[in-house]
Scaffold this motif. Sequence first.
Motif, PDB file in Angstrom:
ATOM      1  N   PHE A  68     -91.246  85.397  83.597  1.00 58.92           N
ATOM      2  CA  PHE A  68     -90.009  84.620  83.662  1.00 58.92           C
ATOM      3  C   PHE A  68     -90.426  83.162  83.509  1.00 58.92           C
ATOM      4  CE2 PHE A  68     -86.733  82.300  86.110  1.00 58.92           C
ATOM      5  CZ  PHE A  68     -85.657  82.628  85.317  1.00 58.92           C
ATOM      6  N   VAL A  69     -89.997  82.531  82.420  1.00 58.04           N
ATOM      7  CA  VAL A  69     -90.411  81.170  82.082  1.00 58.04           C
ATOM      8  C   VAL A  69     -89.190  80.264  82.158  1.00 58.04           C
ATOM      9  CG1 VAL A  69     -91.500  79.732  80.314  1.00 58.04           C
ATOM     10  CG2 VAL A  69     -92.109  82.147  80.502  1.00 58.04           C
ATOM     11  N   SER A 118     -96.802  80.516  88.982  1.00 59.51           N
ATOM     12  CA  SER A 118     -97.812  79.696  88.321  1.00 59.51           C
ATOM     13  C   SER A 118     -97.156  78.603  87.499  1.00 59.51           C
ATOM     14  CB  SER A 118     -98.666  80.554  87.381  1.00 59.51           C
ATOM     15  OG  SER A 118     -99.249  81.608  88.062  1.00 59.51           O
ATOM     16  N   GLY A 119     -98.014  77.733  86.975  1.00 58.25           N
ATOM     17  CA  GLY A 119     -97.564  76.741  86.004  1.00 58.25           C
ATOM     18  C   GLY A 119     -96.863  75.544  86.584  1.00 58.25           C
ATOM     19  N   ASP A 137     -93.172  82.696  86.372  1.00 56.41           N
ATOM     20  CA  ASP A 137     -93.507  83.710  87.375  1.00 56.41           C
ATOM     21  C   ASP A 137     -94.032  84.928  86.628  1.00 56.41           C
ATOM     22  OD1 ASP A 137     -92.705  82.236  89.557  1.00 56.41           O
ATOM     23  OD2 ASP A 137     -90.744  83.178  89.716  1.00 56.41           O
ATOM     24  N   ILE A 138     -95.139  85.472  87.125  1.00 52.61           N
ATOM     25  CA  ILE A 138     -95.719  86.676  86.544  1.00 52.61           C
ATOM     26  C   ILE A 138     -95.236  87.857  87.385  1.00 52.61           C
ATOM     27  CG2 ILE A 138     -97.839  87.898  85.972  1.00 52.61           C
ATOM     28  CD1 ILE A 138     -99.202  85.121  85.859  1.00 52.61           C
ATOM     29  N   PRO A 145    -103.410  79.395  79.939  1.00 57.43           N
ATOM     30  CA  PRO A 145    -102.260  79.167  79.058  1.00 57.43           C
ATOM     31  C   PRO A 145    -102.252  77.734  78.522  1.00 57.43           C
ATOM     32  CG  PRO A 145    -101.564  79.208  81.337  1.00 57.43           C
ATOM     33  CD  PRO A 145    -103.016  79.558  81.332  1.00 57.43           C
ATOM     34  N   ARG A 146    -101.837  77.582  77.287  1.00 59.13           N
ATOM     35  CA  ARG A 146    -101.721  76.271  76.641  1.00 59.13           C
ATOM     36  C   ARG A 146    -100.243  75.933  76.530  1.00 59.13           C
ATOM     37  NH1 ARG A 146    -106.823  74.780  77.037  1.00 59.13           N
ATOM     38  NH2 ARG A 146    -108.245  76.234  76.071  1.00 59.13           N
TER      39      ARG A 146
END
Length: 181
Positions: free
Chosen positions: A82-83, A155-156, A144-145, A37-38
């Motif tokens: 969920f970002v 992640s992230g 979250d994935i 991901p960017r």
Amino acid sequence: MYNVFVRANAVFFYWTTVIFFLSMGCSISSFYFESDPRVSLELNKFEELSYVSSYNAENALFSLDIDADLTSLWNWNVKQLFVWVQAEYRTKTYKKNQVILWDTIIEDPSEAHLLLKDEKLKYELTSFEKELRNREINLTIAWDIMPVVGVLKKSGRKDGGSGNFHQIKMPDKYVKLPSSR
């Protein structure tokens, strides 16, 4: 000896076992899926740092520029993402303070490229300890994935590297710009 109920039971549990193993295969195979991901997160403008006497706390408002291409996170086992944008800072009272400032749910891969300019915070940054002034605050975009089947993947959260980390310095005195809410 074999009546209808015994045969129905055998067929039902056979297909339940087949579905179980197919689901496990889907879940396990998605762990080997590579994504890149960017993400870019920047402070657009600082609007307010004020003392709110009605609940005896400091309150900060600002807007963000978010450019997050999360389409590479999607695979056959992703139901939704969920970002969120999280603020993290240290104070004398607590060593680690974490606050979610903005969030969204992405349910379709076509919506997974977030390009948001001058995005207002969904949730205000509030400190009941009144320790926001002159504070370094780390903003992080994370996700979250949520899979169709299997384990929730977080992640992230890496500091730096992919641009999902931005540090801001709060003013040393209370400020309220005319354009604030």
